[in-house]
Each structure stands twice: as C-alpha cells, then as structure tokens.
Motif scaffolding. Structure first.
Motif, PDB file in Angstrom:
ATOM      1  N   LEU A  79       0.893  -1.160   0.000  1.00 46.01           N
ATOM      2  CA  LEU A  79       0.000   0.000   0.000  1.00 46.01           C
ATOM      3  C   LEU A  79       0.932   1.210   0.000  1.00 46.01           C
ATOM      4  O   LEU A  79       1.653   1.445   0.967  1.00 46.01           O
ATOM      5  CB  LEU A  79      -0.895   0.026   1.242  1.00 46.01           C
ATOM      6  CG  LEU A  79      -1.635   1.347   1.494  1.00 46.01           C
ATOM      7  CD1 LEU A  79      -2.567   1.681   0.350  1.00 46.01           C
ATOM      8  CD2 LEU A  79      -2.398   1.295   2.797  1.00 46.01           C
ATOM      9  N   ILE A  81       1.822   5.215  -0.191  1.00 45.56           N
ATOM     10  CA  ILE A  81       1.301   6.555   0.053  1.00 45.56           C
ATOM     11  C   ILE A  81       2.285   7.554  -0.536  1.00 45.56           C
ATOM     12  O   ILE A  81       3.443   7.607  -0.126  1.00 45.56           O
ATOM     13  CB  ILE A  81       1.096   6.810   1.556  1.00 45.56           C
ATOM     14  CG1 ILE A  81       0.126   5.770   2.127  1.00 45.56           C
ATOM     15  CG2 ILE A  81       0.573   8.215   1.791  1.00 45.56           C
ATOM     16  CD1 ILE A  81      -0.115   5.908   3.599  1.00 45.56           C
ATOM     17  N   TYR A  92      -7.441  13.777  -2.307  1.00 46.54           N
ATOM     18  CA  TYR A  92      -6.679  12.530  -2.338  1.00 46.54           C
ATOM     19  C   TYR A  92      -7.107  11.719  -3.558  1.00 46.54           C
ATOM     20  O   TYR A  92      -8.144  11.973  -4.182  1.00 46.54           O
ATOM     21  CB  TYR A  92      -6.905  11.717  -1.054  1.00 46.54           C
ATOM     22  CG  TYR A  92      -8.340  11.258  -0.877  1.00 46.54           C
ATOM     23  CD1 TYR A  92      -8.793  10.040  -1.395  1.00 46.54           C
ATOM     24  CD2 TYR A  92      -9.270  12.049  -0.200  1.00 46.54           C
ATOM     25  CE1 TYR A  92     -10.107   9.640  -1.256  1.00 46.54           C
ATOM     26  CE2 TYR A  92     -10.588  11.656  -0.041  1.00 46.54           C
ATOM     27  CZ  TYR A  92     -11.005  10.446  -0.575  1.00 46.54           C
ATOM     28  OH  TYR A  92     -12.308  10.057  -0.445  1.00 46.54           O
ATOM     29  N   ARG A  93      -6.286  10.742  -3.859  1.00 50.30           N
ATOM     30  CA  ARG A  93      -6.606   9.780  -4.919  1.00 50.30           C
ATOM     31  C   ARG A  93      -6.256   8.394  -4.399  1.00 50.30           C
ATOM     32  O   ARG A  93      -5.228   8.197  -3.752  1.00 50.30           O
ATOM     33  CB  ARG A  93      -5.815  10.088  -6.186  1.00 50.30           C
ATOM     34  CG  ARG A  93      -5.934   9.025  -7.277  1.00 50.30           C
ATOM     35  CD  ARG A  93      -5.231   9.458  -8.534  1.00 50.30           C
ATOM     36  NE  ARG A  93      -5.083   8.343  -9.462  1.00 50.30           N
ATOM     37  CZ  ARG A  93      -5.175   8.427 -10.776  1.00 50.30           C
ATOM     38  NH1 ARG A  93      -5.420   9.605 -11.333  1.00 50.30           N
ATOM     39  NH2 ARG A  93      -5.016   7.369 -11.544  1.00 50.30           N
ATOM     40  N   ILE A  94      -7.136   7.425  -4.646  1.00 45.61           N
ATOM     41  CA  ILE A  94      -6.865   6.032  -4.280  1.00 45.61           C
ATOM     42  C   ILE A  94      -6.977   5.181  -5.541  1.00 45.61           C
ATOM     43  O   ILE A  94      -8.009   5.216  -6.223  1.00 45.61           O
ATOM     44  CB  ILE A  94      -7.847   5.507  -3.217  1.00 45.61           C
ATOM     45  CG1 ILE A  94      -7.917   6.437  -2.006  1.00 45.61           C
ATOM     46  CG2 ILE A  94      -7.432   4.109  -2.768  1.00 45.61           C
ATOM     47  CD1 ILE A  94      -8.933   6.009  -0.959  1.00 45.61           C
ATOM     48  N   ILE A 101      -2.447  -1.122  -3.531  1.00 50.78           N
ATOM     49  CA  ILE A 101      -3.278   0.073  -3.391  1.00 50.78           C
ATOM     50  C   ILE A 101      -2.366   1.274  -3.223  1.00 50.78           C
ATOM     51  O   ILE A 101      -1.388   1.224  -2.473  1.00 50.78           O
ATOM     52  CB  ILE A 101      -4.213  -0.038  -2.170  1.00 50.78           C
ATOM     53  CG1 ILE A 101      -5.130  -1.259  -2.302  1.00 50.78           C
ATOM     54  CG2 ILE A 101      -5.050   1.229  -2.004  1.00 50.78           C
ATOM     55  CD1 ILE A 101      -5.963  -1.534  -1.069  1.00 50.78           C
ATOM     56  N   THR A 102      -2.681   2.354  -3.932  1.00 48.99           N
ATOM     57  CA  THR A 102      -1.882   3.564  -3.844  1.00 48.99           C
ATOM     58  C   THR A 102      -2.749   4.736  -3.412  1.00 48.99           C
ATOM     59  O   THR A 102      -3.808   4.978  -3.992  1.00 48.99           O
ATOM     60  CB  THR A 102      -1.225   3.906  -5.193  1.00 48.99           C
ATOM     61  OG1 THR A 102      -0.410   2.813  -5.601  1.00 48.99           O
ATOM     62  CG2 THR A 102      -0.367   5.163  -5.080  1.00 48.99           C
ATOM     63  N   ILE A 103      -2.311   5.437  -2.374  1.00 51.71           N
ATOM     64  CA  ILE A 103      -2.928   6.695  -1.945  1.00 51.71           C
ATOM     65  C   ILE A 103      -2.004   7.829  -2.348  1.00 51.71           C
ATOM     66  O   ILE A 103      -0.801   7.782  -2.072  1.00 51.71           O
ATOM     67  CB  ILE A 103      -3.134   6.727  -0.418  1.00 51.71           C
ATOM     68  CG1 ILE A 103      -4.200   5.716   0.018  1.00 51.71           C
ATOM     69  CG2 ILE A 103      -3.522   8.129   0.057  1.00 51.71           C
ATOM     70  CD1 ILE A 103      -4.331   5.592   1.519  1.00 51.71           C
ATOM     71  N   ALA A 114      -8.243   9.965   2.944  1.00 54.23           N
ATOM     72  CA  ALA A 114      -8.184   8.749   2.129  1.00 54.23           C
ATOM     73  C   ALA A 114      -8.333   7.511   3.013  1.00 54.23           C
ATOM     74  O   ALA A 114      -9.035   6.546   2.655  1.00 54.23           O
ATOM     75  CB  ALA A 114      -6.868   8.703   1.359  1.00 54.23           C
ATOM     76  N   LEU A 118     -11.093   4.407   3.022  1.00 49.24           N
ATOM     77  CA  LEU A 118     -10.781   2.984   3.100  1.00 49.24           C
ATOM     78  C   LEU A 118     -11.530   2.325   4.255  1.00 49.24           C
ATOM     79  O   LEU A 118     -12.014   1.192   4.128  1.00 49.24           O
ATOM     80  CB  LEU A 118      -9.275   2.784   3.280  1.00 49.24           C
ATOM     81  CG  LEU A 118      -8.380   3.105   2.081  1.00 49.24           C
ATOM     82  CD1 LEU A 118      -6.915   2.884   2.450  1.00 49.24           C
ATOM     83  CD2 LEU A 118      -8.758   2.255   0.874  1.00 49.24           C
TER      84      LEU A 118
END
Length: 683
Positions: A79, A81, A92-94, A101-103, A114, A118
């Motif tokens: 994950l 960030i 934010y973008r997820i 998973i990228t924040i 973000a 989740l």
C-alpha cells in the motif's frame, strides 16, 4: 505539506472472484469521482510500515494498524502513500490495482481522509479456514479522485448553555473526523455560564454566577482544553473558540455587577482573550456580537483590535454587529443574513440542528446549497452546522438523545464536502415528486446516511435514523374547523377509504402521494410545505396504508408539532393529559384511536419550559408506541389541526407516523422488516 518521500505499507491481499462492486452509497461523504473497471474485489489483511516517520500522523498510523491488524501477511503487497503537490489541499486519490493500493495526496489531512474512505470500504470475512480477513468492497481497477467543495466544514455546539464532558466531546470529534469534518466551533460562553478556566478572574467559573439549572460550576480546565485541541488536531480538526460578546452574557453582569459594554468590561474581556489565545492555536477567534444592541460604539472595534494583536482573524455573527472592515469573517445565521459582498463568510444559514425535525430535517440538509454557491473560494469559506440546545438538559448525554445529532451530522458532512450544483429551496421541507431526478438523487443520499448506522451500533453511539421516504401519504383538506380544533369530521373518520367527501357543502378528495415520516403541511419558517399559505383554523386528514406480512405488534414514532430545541419553543406545547396535541390532532389505526403516552410535563408551553428538560415530548426520546398491525394492509389516519387555543396557537403544522424497530437503550433505529407503505387505496 507532505514530504516528497513515499511510504510503502505492506498488506497481504488476494483477489476475490465475486461481484463485489463498489457500493458508492456506502461512502460518506460521497466522493467527487469514482471510476470502476471490473467486477473483482480485494481481500486484504495485515500491515507493517517500512518507515513510520514519513507522512503519517501518529493517529493515522494507529488507524491503519487497526484497519489491517489481522490475517497472514506472508504474501504482502504494497500500500503506497505518495505526495503530489498538484492535488488539492485536502484532496486525495486512491488507486486499487493488481499490484496493490496507492494513496496520493498533498497534505496529512488528505492522507487521513483517504484512510477514512478505506475504513468505510472494509468488512470482515472468513477465508474458510477460520481466518478473519478484511474485505475491501471495491472493484479492481477502481480509481477514487476526491476533494472537498469547501475548505471549512464544521459543527458547532453551545456548551455555554449546556455543558458537555470532555469524554463526550472526544466522541463527537471522532465522529466528525470519520466523516471528514475539519472544524469544531466551540461556543464556550452564553447566558447561563462561562465554561473556560480563568486564572485572573476565577469568579467567572463560580457556580453561584451561573444559571442554577445548567450544571453550574462546570467548566473546562486549561489542561483539558489543551488535551482536546491536541486530540482534535490528530484527527484533522481545528477548534475555533467563541467568546460571545457583548450579548448572551447574563453570567458576566451577575459576576461583576456591570455589563461588558463598559471600560471595565472591556478590560476584563481583553484579559480573557489573552488567556484564550494561549489555548487555541486556530488562526480564527469568534467574538459573537449577535442579538444585542451595541451601545458602546468603541466596543467591537476595540475587541477586533485586541484579537488581531495576537495574529487572529475575528469572526462575528451576521445578523449582528456591523463588521468594522472587509477583513472580518461573517458567519451567516439566518435567512436574512446575507454576504456583504466584501467580507469572507461562513454559512450557518438555516443549518440549526435544534430546529430540524428528526425525520424531515434531512431534506434541508440535502437540498440547501451551502454558501449559495456550488464551490468555495476566498470569500465563501464553507459551512458550520450548529447545535444550540437552548433548553435545560437533564443529563449531558441526553443532548444526543433529544436530537438526532449523529445522523444529522453525517448528512451535513455529505453535503458540505460534495457541494450542491443548485439550491432547491422548494424541497427544504418536503420531498420532490418520485419521478424526478432530484428525488432519485435524494434516495441515494438517504441510503448513504442509513448505511452508516452499523458503525454507530458497533461503537455504542445513538443513531436515530430510519428512511423517511418509505412512508407514503395522501391528504384531504384543509377543512375549516371554525376554531373547534378537536372537531371530528365523521365523514372521513368513519370511512377513510372513500374517494370523496361532502362537508359543509364543499367537495373534498384525497391528493398525493406525499412521502415522508414527518410531513410539514406548513413549515414554520415559511419554506414550501405541502399546503400553501395556510391561514386561520384548519384541519387536514392524512392517510397511509401499511402492509404487514403477518399479524404483529410494531413500534411507531407518532406525534405532532415536533418541538424545536431552542428558546422554549415546544411548538404548540406539551400536550395535555389524554391528548396527542393541544390543538386537537389525533391518530387512528384500523379505525381505532391510538392512546397517547402519559406525558411527563402535560400542558407545558412557551418560555415557561426553558428550564424544564425535554423528555417524552420528543418522539425519538420516548418508548415507541406499540400498535397491533393485522396481516395484510392496515390503515393509518391522522387528524392534523392548526389554530389558536386557550394558551396559545400552533407554531408548527406537521405530523409524524412511521414504524420503527428502535432499541431505546442503544438509540439505534431500524426499519421494520417486511413492511410496505402506499398512499393509494388497496383493493
């Protein structure tokens, strides 16, 4: 701003081959944009942070640990960030991708928001081997791109009138943070008392100088305030203090023997500003100034100057004292409070929780456009949802019980984050027609609010929400009652399923459907109700049919003239013993009159009740009324009267009837399974 570094967090995940599509209705506030490409969902568990010093606050780290603290992480995927300065301040973008998973965000708040998203997308599942796994209810390939429409998104509570313990305020801050509200407006002084510890003038904290019915002597120590400020900051929330002056200051005159609008009064207030600015790091300082005649012309300029001496931006209420320059922030608190065209402003117009019916208030929270614009800027700063529990409250915790605080706060959080393209004042007090796009939009909103009750139930917090749109009505009237408010029109009450009635030489037919658990026939603030321009003494009948799959006893929320929690405004007062309403209203189900509760304070009206706590005069604050429903279709008939009576007159013309599975101990309300409503005669 975030550092340019990247955090890699290790989570184990596998692909769940199912149709676990993104339920966008589960996320509050609703994200601005969601792209979804497939029908494959994630199963995720376990977490470790490779570099705990980058980007995340300690609270965010703890939240992620709680979110991913179960399961086997031997097959961990990252994950990530990342920082990107191009993303808006709290945006934010997820990305939910095959490799993890990228924040992406530009601020710590953006990362936290973000994480909040989740949190709302996870649930637990068993992998078949007894191992608990977290499931992300999201599609592989989904991209969530989100940012707030308004920079200031807040909630205000008046603890000057009714003190609330620090523990309860922490719970409130936790809820606010979960739904991305970033401002707590802390209204710390009002008529009954001063709630901040004072070193120089400890007499301000003396019980004898506070109203004896409002927990006299209760105040926040400086240590408690510092703790609360830190607690809020960790959760992305800024606390703005309000020292209300020169009005709302009965305690001040009682304490010192003179008013604030004196030279000595100014001296004391300046000393207190100096004490407060050490406690609250917010760049804003609220000085009140509403509902008072300014007799000392130098008062407001002097206070503004003092606040600015410490680098703070003063906020004043509007309507209230005139701003001394264009830099003062105005907070709009009524329909007549309009932006000046120069000053920055915060919108609290009509956003008073204490005037919202626990079921019908959601229409206004959804359809009212914050700040009269679709998006904030350097003038339209945002909005603050206000709770003024004016009447005495028996116990501090009852503040949550007498008003639907948490579901209303969740609804407001959705609106102020997402923004509204238009302002639909015609729907502030009633729902649109069912075949309209506006109604469908509202239903999606209603579902989002309803879906949150699971989290509140898990955390032992009251959430008195059932979907009001499920109930359908038809109405007949208004029929003039000539001042006989309890007059029974037997033509209707003996035959509620007839198509037409002849009364006093006039023909009356049912009209509808009208939807809602509470129906405003006329709204007390002049918003569009079901009936336009009601004048005089009138009666309306409302009818609904409810289908029950079996013969059963069901709890109902029932009532009329739901009270406002402000200024002793109990609508038409607490009903007299043996009645549902002081203006002659009544309730019949399957032709049988439903007996009213034994009222705790029968006949209490007006300002005489300001120091008498609300009790069972509020329908969400009493045991539900048990009603026997037959298997099949049942008929609900409400006689809803309006007019003058011997001790006053109607202030509200509304009624409430909805079946509810209500746990009185927890305060969680659910729809009764299997029931269906119709406005039409069932054949």
């Amino acid at each position: 701003m975030l550092k340019k570094s990247t955090i890699v967090m290790l989570i184990s995940f596998s692909i769940l081959l199912s149709e676990a599509a993104l339920a966008n209705s589960t996320i509050v506030p609703e994200p601005q944009k969601v792209n979804s490409d497939s029908q494959i969902g994630f199963i995720c568990s376990g977490v470790s942070i490779s570099d705990p010093d980058l980007l995340l606050t300690s609270y965010s780290k703890r939240t992620l640990d709680q979110l991913f603290n179960k399961g086997d992480s031997t097959k961990a995927k990252p994950l990530i960030i990342k920082a990107d300065k191009k993303i808006a301040d709290e945006g934010y973008r997820i990305d939910f991708e095959q490799h993890g998973i990228t924040i992406t965000a530009s601020t710590n708040r953006g990362v936290l928001w973000a994480i909040r998203t989740l949190q709302q997308l996870t649930g637990e599942s068993d992998n078949g081997n007894g191992q608990k796994l977290f499931i992300f209810n999201i599609n592989l390939g989904t991209i969530i791109q989100d940012e707030p429409a308004f920079g200031m998104r807040g909630f205000m509570e008046d603890v000057g009138r009714n003190y609330r313990p620090v523990s309860q305020l922490k719970e409130l801050l936790e809820v606010m943070s979960r739904y991305k509200l970033n401002t707590f407006h802390f209204h710390l002084t009002d008529y009954p008392g001063w709630r901040v510890e004072s070193d120089k003038y400890p007499e301000l904290n003396a019980a004898d100088n506070m109203r004896h019915t409002r927990l006299p002597g209760k105040y926040y120590t400086k240590a408690e305030i510092k703790e609360l400020v830190q607690y809020a900051a960790e959760r992305g929330i800024e606390i703005i203090p309000e020292m209300d002056m020169p009005g709302h200051s009965e305690y001040f005159t009682k304490t010192f023997g003179f008013e604030m609008q004196t030279e000595k009064g100014l001296e004391i207030l300046k000393s207190q500003i100096a004490e407060w600015v050490e406690l609250f790091p917010s760049p804003y300082f609220h000085i009140g100034s509403d509902e008072v005649r300014i007799k000392m012309k130098s008062f407001i300029p002097e206070i503004v100057k003092e606040v600015r001496k410490y680098g703070k931006k003063p906020i004043i209420w509007r309507p209230g004292a005139a701003p001394v320059d264009s830099e003062i922030v105005t907070q709009l608190w009524s329909g007549s409070g309009k932006p000046t065209g120069k000053n920055p402003y915060i919108d609290s117009r009509s956003n008073y929780l204490n005037h919202l019916d626990p079921l019908a208030g959601y229409y206004r929270l959804f359809f009212q456009q914050p700040c009269r614009t679709h998006k904030g800027d350097d003038k339209a700063l945002g909005g603050i949802f206000c709770y003024w529990p004016d009447n005495a409250i028996a116990e501090p915790g009852n503040s949550l019980r007498i008003a639907a605080v948490y579901p209303s706060l969740v609804a407001y959080a959705d609106t102020i984050w997402h923004g509204r393209e238009k302002d639909y004042q015609q729907y502030w007090a009633k729902l649109p027609e069912a075949d309209t796009e506006e109604y469908q939009d509202y239903l999606r909103f209603e579902n989002r609010i309803a879906n949150q009750k699971v989290w509140f139930a898990e955390n032992n917090m009251p959430y008195q929400f059932v979907k009001p749109s499920q109930v359908q009505w038809s109405i007949v009237g208004p029929i003039g009652n000539r001042g006989k408010l309890d007059k029974a029109f037997s033509e209707i009450e003996k035959n509620p399923t007839a198509e037409e009635y002849q009364i006093d030489g006039k023909s009356y037919k049912w009209s509808g459907p009208i939807r809602g658990g509470t129906i405003h026939l006329n709204h007390f603030f002049g918003f569009d109700g079901v009936i336009a321009n009601n004048k005089g003494n009138n009666t309306v009948y409302a009818r609904s049919f409810v289908y029950s799959p079996k013969s059963q006893e069901v709890g109902f929320w029932l009532g009329f003239n739901s009270p406002s929690l402000a200024g002793g405004r109990r609508g038409a007062g607490v009903p007299r013993s043996g009645t549902w309403s002081n203006v002659g209203s009544d309730i019949f189900i399957n032709g049988k009159r439903i007996d009213p509760p034994q009222w705790d304070n029968p006949g209490l009206v007006g300002n005489a009740g300001k120091e008498v706590p609300h009790s069972n005069d509020i329908y969400i604050n009493r045991p539900t009324t048990k009603v026997k429903l037959n298997q099949g279709w049942n008929t609900i008939l409400m006689r809803v009267s309006f007019g003058k009576w011997d001790k006053g007159s109607s202030w509200k013309w509304c009624f409430t009837a909805i079946a509810v599975d209500f746990d009185e101990q927890s305060g969680i309300a659910n729809e009764v399974k299997g029931l269906r409503y119709s406005a039409s005669k069932i054949r």
